[in-house]
Design an enzyme around this catalytic site. Structure first.
Site, PDB file in Angstrom:
ATOM      1  N   ASN A 167       0.813  -1.258   0.020  1.00 56.49           N
ATOM      2  CA  ASN A 167       0.002  -0.008   0.184  1.00 56.49           C
ATOM      3  C   ASN A 167       0.687   1.067   0.010  1.00 56.49           C
ATOM      4  OD1 ASN A 167      -2.874  -0.967   0.318  1.00 56.49           O
ATOM      5  ND2 ASN A 167      -1.736  -2.044   1.758  1.00 56.49           N
ATOM      6  N   GLU A 168       1.092   1.610  -1.197  1.00 51.66           N
ATOM      7  CA  GLU A 168       2.233   2.917  -1.242  1.00 51.66           C
ATOM      8  C   GLU A 168       1.266   4.129  -1.137  1.00 51.66           C
ATOM      9  OE1 GLU A 168       4.992   2.329  -1.814  1.00 51.66           O
ATOM     10  OE2 GLU A 168       5.364   1.062  -3.294  1.00 51.66           O
ATOM     11  N   PRO A 169       2.156   5.266  -0.802  1.00 55.75           N
ATOM     12  CA  PRO A 169       1.376   6.664  -0.477  1.00 55.75           C
ATOM     13  C   PRO A 169       0.460   7.034  -1.380  1.00 55.75           C
ATOM     14  CG  PRO A 169       3.898   6.739  -0.548  1.00 55.75           C
ATOM     15  CD  PRO A 169       3.746   5.192  -0.642  1.00 55.75           C
TER      16      PRO A 169
END
Length: 642
Positions: A167-169
């Site tokens: 879950n990236e920025p």
């Protein structure tokens, strides 16, 4: 370190800046055992109730020691996984399950193949589902988790971008399992497991933040100083999609488990005087004064009583006030600086970091890889040689896996052509063709073939001896230890063994050094530095009663990853512009480690650039404290083993 329960933690004044229950342990081993035992207790509890234990599991380097302890508990204490249902956080998109870089391979290698979990209870996102069916596959993954009543326990690591799972920025707090495009920093950080950054998948399938937050219990792990910055943002920062891990602040039963290095930027660790009363040791006073000087942008001798009072530091002023404290601190930092790292002959050494005698010392510089010596302390190395000391360099590992396959192929081809030129006859095609095939196939194998590793090791030896000759070191004073723990042919290494310690011990006994320099840079992302340092400590511990060891001092240096904080430095060696240029050339001699290396790490700069920037920054910090201005400075901390 004593565990702090979530209830106790919430009442502690020292944790008032923290929004997530955080526990700090001495090292990753201790913490991992604690976490593994919590998981084991949950498995046993569920077994007694005849219920499934639903675990959310993570990949990456952080949970490996947890899995190792779970395997031990299974094999030695009868912990059964037959009631466990596992759901993995994520998987690269496009990798087959047989691929050694896939997370399904990782999980089988590090856990599943060693315990009695039922194959039908293992669930990992499908990274090979056709793109047009991926949304449906993700929905089915979510539904399957829900069919078991959700996750009982979710284990997490944390990425440099603050990602949990993948879950990236930008990920939303209610996000579910989906395909995601990986952030450039994540690709860069994961490149060590691939032949190059170009080979790292750009997409992955990940469990969503919302799915993770539904877990009944969450434990997130962080090891090493390279995680310290993101730990602080996650634990103390505002909740934001820019740092997805901060969404864990919303969870009712989450613990952030970290080692001491990863905790270094937490307010209660970094500046404890800001959160309450503290014990003002000399070391803490030095740390506080450096922090204050940097905060108010004033040299030490210009700090006033008001500066101390306004920053919760009035307790250290005492009867003499800021003037007395400033003079004492200024003198301390001044006395750490020396142009004579081996000791200045015929000089008063009462205020110098090293002894004057013997004037000419025998010295061993231990280098974990065949370039750490010049990258980390190349200026001091050169100074010791120029000042007439007998300097020995000991390369602890071959460093073979850090040579790119294309570089290996080039050298093998050159060897074939050189043989044919020198011998005047055609080389044996069978020998070289087999070698070329092994090199080409190496990237797809879990274990690099011995023949390929040998060539890679020879490449690094040649580079190391070239750098030493450039510095004027006789070949007889260059030692290749090739410690066995390293020779696995893969990134994952064996534990330190008695054979490793004995090799180090033998060299120390042979040289009988007055000084030992060792890499104390534990930010090395693959742990080789830490194992090498433990090997030296173990060898020294066995030798410390020997007569020659009573006159031996050990200095720790740090590499291109981090420098010691200035308040911890006990010997600061100034490097002139000319010496810095020579250091750069010595680093350049390690040609296989330039221009997009295999283990670039989290920094785009080449090693010589990292090193120079770091050395110049240390010099700048001394200058800002009001001390002499130098081009560059290398810092060392003394390790007391007697």
């Amino acid at each position: 370190m004593k565990r702090i329960s979530r209830k106790e933690w919430s009442t502690l004044e020292s944790t008032k800046f923290e929004k997530i229950h955080s526990e700090v342990f001495t090292d990753a081993e201790e913490a991992s055992v604690i976490v593994a035992h919590e998981i084991a207790a949950l498995i046993r509890y569920k077994t007694e109730k005849n219920e499934k234990c639903v675990l959310g599991l993570a990949t990456g380097s952080s949970p490996i020691k947890v899995y190792k302890e779970l395997i031990r508990l299974h094999k030695e204490e009868g912990l059964s996984f037959r009631n466990v249902v596992s759901f993995n956080l994520d998987e690269y998109y496009g990798l087959a399950k047989e691929d050694v870089q896939s997370y399904i391979y990782f999980m089988h290698h590090h856990l599943f193949d060693h315990v009695d979990i039922l194959p039908e209870n293992i669930n990992i996102p499908d990274g090979k589902a056709p793109f047009e069916f991926m949304s449906e596959a993700c929905t089915q993954y979510e539904e399957k988790i829900e069919s078991y009543g959700g996750l009982d326990f979710q284990l997490l690591g944390i990425g440099r971008t603050g990602h949990i799972g993948f879950n990236e920025p930008g990920s939303k707090i209610n996000s579910t399992t989906r395909m995601i495009t990986l952030d450039h920093l994540t690709i860069q950080d994961n490149a060590f497991a691939f032949d190059s950054m170009a080979d790292v998948p750009t997409k992955a399938v990940t469990m969503g933040v919302g799915t993770i937050l539904k877990a009944k219990r969450v434990v997130i792990l962080a090891w090493g100083m390279k995680k310290a910055e993101i730990v602080k943002k996650t634990v103390e920062g505002e909740m934001s999609s820019n740092v997805p891990a901060t969404f864990l602040q919303e969870h009712s039963d989450v613990s952030f488990v970290m080692d001491e290095s990863a905790s270094q930027q937490l307010t209660r660790i970094q500046t404890p005087w800001l959160v309450g009363e503290c014990e003002w040791t000399d070391a803490l006073k030095r740390k506080a004064v450096v922090w204050l000087s940097q905060k108010v942008n004033k040299p030490i001798l210009k700090l006033t009583d008001r500066h101390y009072n306004d920053n919760s530091m009035s307790d250290i002023l005492g009867e003499g006030g800021s003037y007395a404290v400033n003079i004492k601190m200024f003198n301390h930092f001044q006395h750490t600086i020396t142009g004579w790292p081996g000791g200045k002959p015929n000089a008063d050494d009462s205020h110098r970091p090293e002894r004057a005698n013997p004037a000419k010392k025998r010295i061993i510089i231990f280098s974990p890889h065949p370039d750490d010596d010049v990258i980390s302390m190349g200026g001091t190395f050169l100074r010791l040689v120029d000042q007439g000391h007998e300097v020995h360099v000991a390369y602890q590992t071959s460093g073979n896996i850090a040579v790119a396959d294309h570089e290996t192929y080039r050298f093998a081809e050159f060897a074939k052509n050189l043989y044919e030129y020198a011998a005047g006859e055609k080389a044996d095609d069978k020998v070289f063709d087999k070698l070329f095939k092994q090199i080409k196939a190496g990237a797809n194998k879990e274990v690099l073939p011995v023949e390929v590793r040998k060539i890679k090791g020879l490449i690094r030896r040649g580079e190391a001896i070239s750098a030493c000759r450039y510095y004027g070191i006789p070949d007889s004073q260059v030692h290749y230890l090739d410690l066995p723990f390293y020779e696995t042919g893969k990134v994952e290494k064996n534990p330190l063994g008695t054979a490793d310690v004995q090799i180090i011990k033998n060299l120390i006994e042979e040289i009988k050094p007055h000084q030992i320099y060792a890499a104390g840079d534990l930010a090395d992302p693959h742990g080789t530095h830490e194992v090498c340092l433990k090997g030296i400590f173990a060898a020294v511990d066995q030798l410390k009663t020997e007569k020659f060891m009573k006159d031996c001092w050990m200095w720790l240096y740090r590499g291109a990853w981090h420098e010691f904080p200035i308040d911890e430095i006990e010997m600061a060696v100034p490097i002139s512009p000319e010496e810095l240029l020579k250091k750069r050339v010595a680093i350049w001699r390690h040609q296989s480690q330039k221009d997009g290396v295999v283990f670039q790490g989290e920094d785009d700069r080449e090693f010589w650039q990292r090193s120079e920037d770091r050395n110049r920054q240390t010099a700048h910090e001394y200058d800002e404290l009001g001390l002499a201005e130098y081009e560059a400075v290398e810092g060392f901390v003394r390790h007391h083993f007697m």
